[in-house]
Enzyme design. Structure first.
Site, PDB file in Angstrom:
ATOM      1  N   HIS A 180      -9.221  10.843  -0.747  1.00 33.69           N
ATOM      2  CA  HIS A 180      -8.845   9.827  -1.273  1.00 33.69           C
ATOM      3  C   HIS A 180      -8.538   9.889  -2.974  1.00 33.69           C
ATOM      4  CE1 HIS A 180      -8.177   5.400  -2.803  1.00 33.69           C
ATOM      5  NE2 HIS A 180      -8.087   5.200  -1.301  1.00 33.69           N
ATOM      6  N   ARG A 200      -3.400  10.096   7.081  1.00 34.87           N
ATOM      7  CA  ARG A 200      -3.543   8.628   7.420  1.00 34.87           C
ATOM      8  C   ARG A 200      -2.983   7.855   6.217  1.00 34.87           C
ATOM      9  NH1 ARG A 200      -6.950   4.499   6.288  1.00 34.87           N
ATOM     10  NH2 ARG A 200      -8.673   5.775   5.348  1.00 34.87           N
ATOM     11  N   GLU A 246      -6.840   1.670  -2.906  1.00 34.68           N
ATOM     12  CA  GLU A 246      -5.358   1.849  -2.849  1.00 34.68           C
ATOM     13  C   GLU A 246      -4.768   0.594  -3.462  1.00 34.68           C
ATOM     14  OE1 GLU A 246      -3.747   4.501  -0.094  1.00 34.68           O
ATOM     15  OE2 GLU A 246      -2.052   3.633  -0.201  1.00 34.68           O
ATOM     16  N   HIS A 257     -12.704  11.334   1.976  1.00 40.54           N
ATOM     17  CA  HIS A 257     -12.502  10.046   2.403  1.00 40.54           C
ATOM     18  C   HIS A 257     -12.425   9.809   3.912  1.00 40.54           C
ATOM     19  CE1 HIS A 257     -11.646   5.671   2.011  1.00 40.54           C
ATOM     20  NE2 HIS A 257     -10.485   5.920   2.536  1.00 40.54           N
ATOM     21  N   ARG A 284      -1.426   9.280   0.570  1.00 44.61           N
ATOM     22  CA  ARG A 284      -2.550   9.963  -0.313  1.00 44.61           C
ATOM     23  C   ARG A 284      -2.699  11.356  -0.451  1.00 44.61           C
ATOM     24  NH1 ARG A 284      -6.973   5.836   2.807  1.00 44.61           N
ATOM     25  NH2 ARG A 284      -6.516   3.946   1.708  1.00 44.61           N
ATOM     26  N   LEU A 324     -15.669   4.466  -3.588  1.00 44.02           N
ATOM     27  CA  LEU A 324     -14.045   4.267  -3.410  1.00 44.02           C
ATOM     28  C   LEU A 324     -13.356   3.356  -4.213  1.00 44.02           C
ATOM     29  CD1 LEU A 324     -11.376   4.492  -1.663  1.00 44.02           C
ATOM     30  CD2 LEU A 324     -12.540   2.865  -0.094  1.00 44.02           C
ATOM     31  N   GLN A 328      -8.774  13.651   4.917  1.00 44.07           N
ATOM     32  CA  GLN A 328      -8.150  13.172   3.632  1.00 44.07           C
ATOM     33  C   GLN A 328      -8.950  12.737   2.503  1.00 44.07           C
ATOM     34  OE1 GLN A 328      -6.878   8.629   3.691  1.00 44.07           O
ATOM     35  NE2 GLN A 328      -5.143   9.513   3.958  1.00 44.07           N
ATOM     36  N   PHE A 360       0.762  -0.997   0.082  1.00 41.57           N
ATOM     37  CA  PHE A 360      -0.018   0.051   0.031  1.00 41.57           C
ATOM     38  C   PHE A 360       0.917   1.225  -0.035  1.00 41.57           C
ATOM     39  CE2 PHE A 360      -4.743   0.132   1.357  1.00 41.57           C
ATOM     40  CZ  PHE A 360      -5.056  -0.788   0.482  1.00 41.57           C
TER      41      PHE A 360
END
Lengths: 118, 246, 594
Positions: free
Chosen positions: C250, C405, C263, C361, C294, C260, C248, C126
């Protein structure tokens, strides 16, 4: 009783009944059919025994099917979709339905027994 | 274009006001682009705020908005109206067979009760290792098509056997989960699980109607899982009868 | 539901009350259900409808499966760096070192993780993951159940709550906290959505596990239910919120729909392209490219679009290219994504790229808590624990995510801190801790808001006000922020305050009245939005997800700190970041590049 046993009885009884019908049809096709050959066929103890058994299985098979129908449709819940009055009498109606069928089955088997063995 | 209007026939019932449920017609301008049935409901709710329905993720993974769309159960949020509208009409009703609380909201108590009945959790009383329990990719593959269930109840409420006996017949959704744990190499209560399903109603009321398969919005196959359970029950019949003391 | 007075509502007593039936709430309740304390989970939806269900890619944790030498300290380093150095290092240390235990517990509970050939849990790469403190290249540390990890996790937790016989008040909506005269929290006022019954749920410990509030923005990956109810209740009760400017975005929300796209797609080898087909992340993050943090990827995408290299007719989105991975990988590793993109983007990723755009997100901020989930107040630059109040998950700010995050850390946050909170409450209550009862007038004041709404005969339409609020936040407090615009946004919010306080509830029925629920949710959204706006305006630097045109650089001299928003004075104060982990040396701030 276990569901699998009932399930098996229903499947195997239908298979046995089907093979019986197949056997009788084969007899009819292979032989010249008249009163004597037909009577002769049923004179054999084996055939009479098997025929009795088959009819017993037919009644059992039918009973399982109708018991399913009764417990599906003749219940407080299902009849409740139609009317509350009917729903209140659901247990009684189902009992009558099963009793009527049992009686019919008994009469049917008695007749078969009478025809074949006496 | 000829048809710029869309007719929506909506099941309405508010227990505080209505003695009986009724279908109410709404006419709205046909949206320019294809939208989901849930978006359509949002549009209607802007007009008539008293319309009630459940919704959460709006992308087909939470299972809140199962409903009966033009006669077929599905999730409103992932059903494009183009796929269901017939003659510019769309009819929305609550999931069939469960008590209606209001409008498209049904009381799912019976559905959840069946889910809980099959003990939907891994049972393995051996001491857990410090790390994870190992499972081969092949063993894990057996859970595919089972664990993805979102409990939207589209399948169970399209199943006649569940309509008639929702208290006794476990129903396709919960049976799919029953098999999810039977198929898990880490679960050790196979015998007990099968025993609990061995009566004439829990599994055997499934007559293979296959409505569950045709409506599942996640493309799962409860009927296949039920078949697997049945074969397990048949194979294990002897053990079960002995352990029953019959 | 007219005229509710304290005298005629039901009082139900619990030892512990958990507001929210998502991942953190159910992880806490699992701990408490096992302990024998009288506990209930209050959830406005059936628990498996909570937003945790939408998490896709996985749960990041150093379980040393993909790499037997993996170390939680490396994970800690990544998280500290990802947070742009305002994550509390004691909390991050706890998260990363306790993580493996919590993940193995989930596996033992039955979570159907994907597997490697050797039978261990499958881990995928990730963004922001490295080996050996950033020196050893890309790590694969995100434990996954295909691309449905959140679904698998949430269902597993619910299943185990069923196993332990936990109590659930499903489709009950918590309206406001009840405080006694000593400012201790003694439970909540809640009502049953199904029949409108109002009750005072009294508890010795109240846990806010209500998740995020992504619905303050018009475009979000969040579920419709993510309205920050718990955080808003705490704000209304006068308790502070921390780091609320940190939201955040995304990088890959489906263009137009907001759903969504994990990732994990980029982890498995997918990458972003602009209209020229260029893999532009090579320019912005030469080392890790598409697997940068991100915030970095989202900003790069927006820059591409602003510079006219966006895709589509209006050049307003970016393409996520996956087709080169092949049908087999996509079907086995990313089946849910294939489904989603066919449904919402009308695109089959096996053949075509998915149109994506940065989408709101995750809320990094929240009610400030310590590692045991205890919420605290901030008075005269001192932390004071709030007796009876706890928070966990996205609703809380421990703070492990700081200014940004890392992917896969949210699920870890849920289980680690849900678990820690449950354990702490158990210990506290069993050793005789608790709070004093609330008086009649205390309870009355918590009923005020609900009563006002129920008695409203005129006012503003909640649905319209909500749209205005979301537009305002989207326009003035999005990926890039600027002081003068934010000032405009703040003025707009001041106008909206009047409307939000005077909503007209047209439908006053009791049975499943979603109108009432939505009106209260809107008021909750507003509290969160206001705290976000004020905190964002005050933080005069760019850090992590908070990017300002007018202050483009990180300012460690002035802003290497948390922001604390006080809802009463509507002022922002600073709180020092923890740089004192117990088992390792602290990671000092340094320039953050990928």
């Amino acid at each position: 009783m276990k569901g699998s046993i009932i399930w098996n009885i229903q499947r195997y009884s239908s298979l046995i009944v089907l093979s019986y019908i197949f056997y009788v049809v084969t007899f009819v096709l292979r032989n010249e059919l008249n009163f004597f050959s037909w009577s002769n066929f049923f004179l054999s103890f084996e055939i009479r025994f098997i025929t009795t058994l088959v009819f017993l299985l037919i009644v059992t098979h039918a009973f399982i099917g109708l018991w399913t129908v009764g417990t599906d449709y003749l219940t407080n819940r299902t009849l409740g979709f139609l009317s509350k009055n009917l729903a209140r009498r659901a247990d009684f109606l189902r009992y009558v339905f099963f009793s009527a069928f049992c009686l019919l089955g008994f009469v049917y088997l008695t007749a078969i027994f009478y025809i074949i063995w006496l | 274009m000829f048809d710029k209007k869309l007719q929506v026939s909506l099941y309405r019932y508010n227990p505080e006001e209505d003695k009986f449920p009724y279908m109410k017609n709404y006419t709205i301008n046909k949206p320019e682009k294809d939208i989901m049935v849930l978006d359509l409901l949002h549009l209607l709710k802007e007009e008539d705020q008293s319309i009630s329905y459940r919704r959460s993720c709006r992308e087909g993974v939470c299972g809140s908005d199962g409903m009966n769309i033009n006669g077929k159960n599905g999730l409103a949020c992932i059903t494009p109206i183009s796929s269901v509208v017939k003659r510019n009409k769309i009819e929305l009703r609550p999931l069939p067979g469960l008590p209606v609380i209001r409008d498209l909201v049904v009381d799912m108590t019976e559905f959840y009760a069946q889910y809980e009945k099959i003990k939907p959790f891994l049972q393995n009383e051996t001491t857990a290792p410090e790390q994870e329990r190992l499972q081969s990719p092949e063993e894990r593959d057996k859970l595919d098509g089972l664990y993805e269930c979102i409990l939207c109840a589209c399948c169970s409420t399209s199943c006649p056997s569940f309509w008639w006996n929702p208290d006794k017949f476990v129903g396709p959704a919960a049976l799919l989960q029953a098999y999810r744990f039977l198929a898990d190499s880490r679960d050790l209560k196979t015998k007990e699980r099968l025993e609990a399903l061995s009566d004439p109603f829990s599994v055997y009321r499934c007559h293979g109607i296959m409505n569950c398969v045709s409506v599942c919005p996640k493309g799962l196959n409860p009927n296949k899982a039920i078949g697997e359970i049945k074969s397990m029950l048949h194979k294990n019949k002897k053990d079960i009868i002995v352990s029953d003391g019959v | 539901m007219n005229n509710i007075f304290t005298n005629n509502i039901k009082k139900i007593e619990f030892d512990a009350l958990i507001i929210g039936g998502g991942g953190s709430g159910m992880r806490a309740s699992l701990e408490l259900a096992k302990s024998g304390l009288k506990t209930a989970v209050v959830s406005k939806v059936f628990p498996t409808r909570s937003h945790t269900v939408s998490a896709q890619g996985g749960i990041t944790c150093a379980i040393a499966s993909a790499d037997p030498n993996d170390d939680w300290r490396w994970h800690m380093y990544d998280t500290v760096k990802g947070a742009d150095f305002i994550g509390d290092q004691d909390a991050i240390e706890y998260l990363c070192s306790e993580g493996p235990k919590a993940v193995f517990e989930l596996e033992h509970m039955g979570l159907p993780f994907s597997r490697f050939e050797n039978g261990r849990i499958y881990q995928r790469p990730f963004g922001g993951q490295s080996k050996d403190f950033g020196k050893g290249g890309q790590a694969a540390r995100t434990c996954a159940a295909a691309d449905r990890t959140g679904h698998a996790l949430l269902h597993t937790l619910y299943q185990n709550n069923v196993k332990e016989g936990a109590n659930f008040l499903n489709e009950w909506f918590a309206v406001d906290l009840v405080k006694n005269s000593k400012d201790e929290v003694t439970g909540v006022i809640a009502f049953s959505i199904e029949n409108g019954e109002v009750a005072y749920l009294k508890a010795q410990a109240t846990v806010l596990a209500t998740g995020g509030a992504g619905r303050i923005y018009a475009s979000t990956t969040n579920a419709l239910i993510n309205t920050g109810d718990g955080l808003a209740m705490a704000l209304r009760a006068g308790f502070p919120a921390q780091d609320m400017e940190m939201w955040q975005f995304h990088p890959t929300g489906i263009y137009g729909a907001g759903s969504l796209v994990t990732e994990g797609c980029r982890g498995e080898g997918g990458f972003l392209i602009n209209k020229d087909g260029e893999r532009f992340m090579e320019r912005y993050a030469p080392n890790v490219k598409d697997l940068a943090g991100r915030d970095v990827v989202a900003r790069s995408m927006v820059l591409e679009i602003l510079e006219g290299r966006g895709c589509g007719e209006n050049s307003d989105h970016i393409y996520l290219k996956l087709d080169h991975l092949g049908a087999e990988v996509l079907n086995s590793k990313l089946p849910g994504i294939c489904e989603l993109s066919k449904t919402f983007a009308h695109v089959d990723p096996i053949y075509e790229p998915i149109p994506v755009v940065p989408t709101c997100h995750y809320m990094m901020g929240g009610t400030p808590t310590n590692v045991s989930g205890q919420a605290f107040n901030r008075v005269d630059n001192q932390d004071y624990l709030i007796p009876g109040l706890f928070s966990a998950g996205e609703a809380a700010c421990v703070s492990v995510h700081g200014a940004n995050r890392l992917g896969g850390n949210s699920l870890l946050d849920l289980v680690v801190f849900g678990r820690a909170t449950g354990k702490h409450i158990q210990g506290e209550l069993k050793s005789g801790g608790g709070v004093e009862s609330a008086s009649k007038s205390d309870i009355d004041s918590s009923l005020e808001r609900l009563n006002k709404l129920n008695e409203s005969s005129e006012g503003f339409d909640p649905a319209e006000v909500k749209k205005e609020l979301q537009e305002c936040m989207q326009n003035y407090f999005g990926v890039f922020r600027r002081g003068e615009y934010m000032k405009k946004g703040l003025d707009k919010l001041n106008e909206l305050r009047e409307k939000v306080d005077n909503l007209h509830l047209k439908d006053k029925s009791d049975a499943f009245n979603t109108n009432r629920v939505e009106a209260i949710e809107l008021q909750n959204l507003f509290e969160v939005a206001e705290s976000t706006a004020i905190s964002a305006y005050r933080r005069t630097e760019s850090r992590g997800a908070h990017a300002r045109d007018d202050y483009p650089d990180r300012d460690d001299d002035n802003w290497l700190c948390h922001s604390i928003y006080d809802p009463i004075s509507k002022e922002v104060s600073k709180r020092e970041v923890n740089f004192e982990p117990q088992k390792v040396e602290a990671f000092p701030p340094k320039i953050r590049t990928y």
